[in-house]
Design a protein around this motif. Sequence first.
Motif, short mmCIF file in Angstrom:
data_model
loop_
_atom_site.label_atom_id
_atom_site.label_comp_id
_atom_site.label_asym_id
_atom_site.label_seq_id
_atom_site.Cartn_x
_atom_site.Cartn_y
_atom_site.Cartn_z
N ILE A 77 -18.44 73.02 47.50
CA ILE A 77 -18.71 71.76 46.79
C ILE A 77 -19.67 72.04 45.64
O ILE A 77 -20.78 72.56 45.83
N ALA A 80 -21.21 66.16 44.29
CA ALA A 80 -20.80 64.99 45.09
C ALA A 80 -21.51 63.78 44.52
O ALA A 80 -22.74 63.76 44.45
N ASP A 81 -20.75 62.78 44.08
CA ASP A 81 -21.36 61.68 43.33
C ASP A 81 -20.63 60.37 43.66
O ASP A 81 -19.42 60.36 43.84
N LEU A 90 -16.47 57.79 46.31
CA LEU A 90 -17.23 59.03 46.42
C LEU A 90 -16.35 60.15 45.85
O LEU A 90 -15.23 60.36 46.33
N VAL A 92 -15.98 64.17 45.08
CA VAL A 92 -16.50 65.49 45.48
C VAL A 92 -15.74 66.54 44.70
O VAL A 92 -14.50 66.57 44.73
N THR A 102 -10.79 67.55 42.51
CA THR A 102 -11.63 66.41 42.91
C THR A 102 -11.10 65.82 44.21
O THR A 102 -9.90 65.59 44.36
N LYS A 113 -21.57 60.93 53.06
CA LYS A 113 -22.01 61.33 51.71
C LYS A 113 -23.04 62.47 51.81
O LYS A 113 -22.97 63.47 51.09
N LEU A 116 -21.49 65.85 52.74
CA LEU A 116 -20.71 66.51 51.69
C LEU A 116 -21.65 66.88 50.53
O LEU A 116 -21.52 66.40 49.40
N SER A 117 -22.61 67.71 50.82
CA SER A 117 -23.63 68.06 49.82
C SER A 117 -23.23 69.30 49.05
O SER A 117 -22.44 70.13 49.51
N ARG A 118 -23.83 69.44 47.88
CA ARG A 118 -23.54 70.59 47.01
C ARG A 118 -23.84 71.90 47.76
O ARG A 118 -24.82 72.01 48.47
#
Length: 704
Positions: A77, A80-81, A90, A92, A102, A113, A116-118
């Motif tokens: 990832i 994620a925004d 959301l 990703v 995406t 959210k 699903l972190s960077r």
Amino acid sequence: MSEESLNKNGRTTGLDQMPVTALKGVGSRNSEKLAKIGIRTVQDILFHLPFRYQDRTRVVPIGSLRPGDSVVVEGEIELADIRFGRRRSLLVRLADGSGALTLRFFHFSAAQKSALSRGSCLRCYGEVRPGPAGYEMVHPEYLRITEGESPQVEESLTPVYPTTEGMHQLSWRAMAGRALALLQADPAALPEWLPDELLRRFRLPDLTDALGYLHRPPPDAPQQQLLAGSHPAQQRLAFEELMAHQLSLRETRLRQKHLDAPILSATAEWTRPFLKRLGFSLTDAQRRVLQEIARDLQQPHPMMRLVQGDVGSGKTVVAALAALQALEAGHQVALMAPTELLAEQHLRVFQEWLEPLGLEVAWLTGRHKGKVREQLLDDLRAGRVRIVVGTHALFQADVTFHALGLVIIDEQHRFGVHQRMALREKGSGSALPHQLIMTATPIPRTLAMTAYADLDLSIIDELPPGRTPVATVVIPDSRRAEVVERVRSACVAGRQTYWVCTLIEESEALQCQAAEDTVRMLQEVLPELRIGLVHGRLKPLEKETVMAAFKQAELDLLVATTVIEVGVDVPNASLMIIENPERLGLAQLHQLRGRVGRGAVESHCVLMYHPPLSQHAQQRLGVMRETNDGFLIARKDLELRGPGEVLGTRQTGEMQFRIADLLRDQPLLEEVQQAAQLLLEQYPERVTPLVRRWIGDRQHYINA
């Protein structure tokens, strides 16, 4: 499987006897849901095949993706925004070095959210589609991968099953997996009823192998072939199912040969004067079919014969001559039609033909009540009434015959199975009446040989001389004024016209012109013409009066609903207008068109549609424009609408297939018939268990 391993019922105790609840994870709640779609045993699970597959057997580089692919991808990832547009979503961003993709989620939680972190790694499965910033997957399935982990991919394609409410795909896959494990542990639990000789001759794979392949195809399996239902493993199962139906119908036919029926020998007492009075000669096709029927009626077992003939080929004359043979032999005849209008038509024709010979024709429908009905029933019971025409009222319990020898059923596919069974029981003592079944809906031969294998088939494939082909045009209803002028010209020239509407009252949803409104419109613009109206809600006497007036040329123009599909024979009618033809099937359009072209003058049919036409409707109307051949039209109808529609509701439960598809599998039908014959002759002990496997409780319907 050897004959010795069969128990006294001709079957082994196996997966066909094992309830679905024997599978781990299937409780009473799920078994109830499965029962709703006919799945009760482990065998049923195995025959419930996937309708498509997902390829989760390999991880695909993101850089190689194409729109429409359903694939597994893996990556890290990058971003994620949460985006706020018309819908909160959301987004990703996933990258794997070959490209980026995406992942879009419309429904998500705060916990999701944050998970699903960077920098996190994901493995995803979903469908690739174009998005605003390159390719994306919407709500893919995903799995977080921790560092150093490399989860296994699937070893086979992932099946997607037809389902019912409350049954998830994961449940189906688990059930199928457990059923396959039972089968592979003991292949004898699902016996191979097709002998090795037959498998070799028709190049069919083994049953266990075919089922294993279809529930768990290898990664390189040809998905397009599987989707089309043409893979050898699918064809293997379709072949066996078609064989079971064929055998069931042939068994029925063989059983008929062991039942008793009266021998009906002709004396020519009425046949000869009937033919003299007829006023026209029979065609060669009619003579051939009559010889086949006459032979059958002289046998001591029940005739079961289907007579197919195109519109206007003269089936009614054939039926009348068959009836005379039964009457000459001292037996009664019942002629049954699916609607009162069609029954009335037969009544009028039979009265016109038979009453001059001194034969009274009686009439029985649901409308007959009280003393009139009681008297008629008494006359039938005593044998004073020898020939009766009617509707389904003929099978009611209080209708009994003195000596019923022949039952003539018109458009049999419009009757339910129970009705046919009830009528068969009307014979006297142990003798069953002979049955002659007529249809003006031509059925392609291969389909007829499969769907009607319990019947002998006769085809009247010749039209009487003097019938002119009907020229057909297809035009939009915006040209209504031109059509009205065409009607005026035809009627002024001394011809008569039908104008057919598909509904009686206005319906905005269907946009069909109502017959009553049409009459008012035509009376306004064509005041010089005599116009009549016929529809299904008129009282029978009113309907008959209008039809008779049209036949006697006291009316120029008859506006009608589709009730005239099987109406009177008016040789002077040379123009047929059909509104909203896109609402009707090809067979029905062909029947309607058959009302004109009965004289020597050139006849026309105008199909006036309401635009826009779907591609499907364009194809159907194109067929009507191009041909008058009922058998060609039936073949096209089969291609466009499928066998269920073409055959109608001939016998409830009979033509319902689990795997086979009569249209797709037509190329198999000839070999299926050969294989069925081989099994009957050389392996008769396998017939009953094979039929039971595929048809089960529906067998008694087929034996009607």
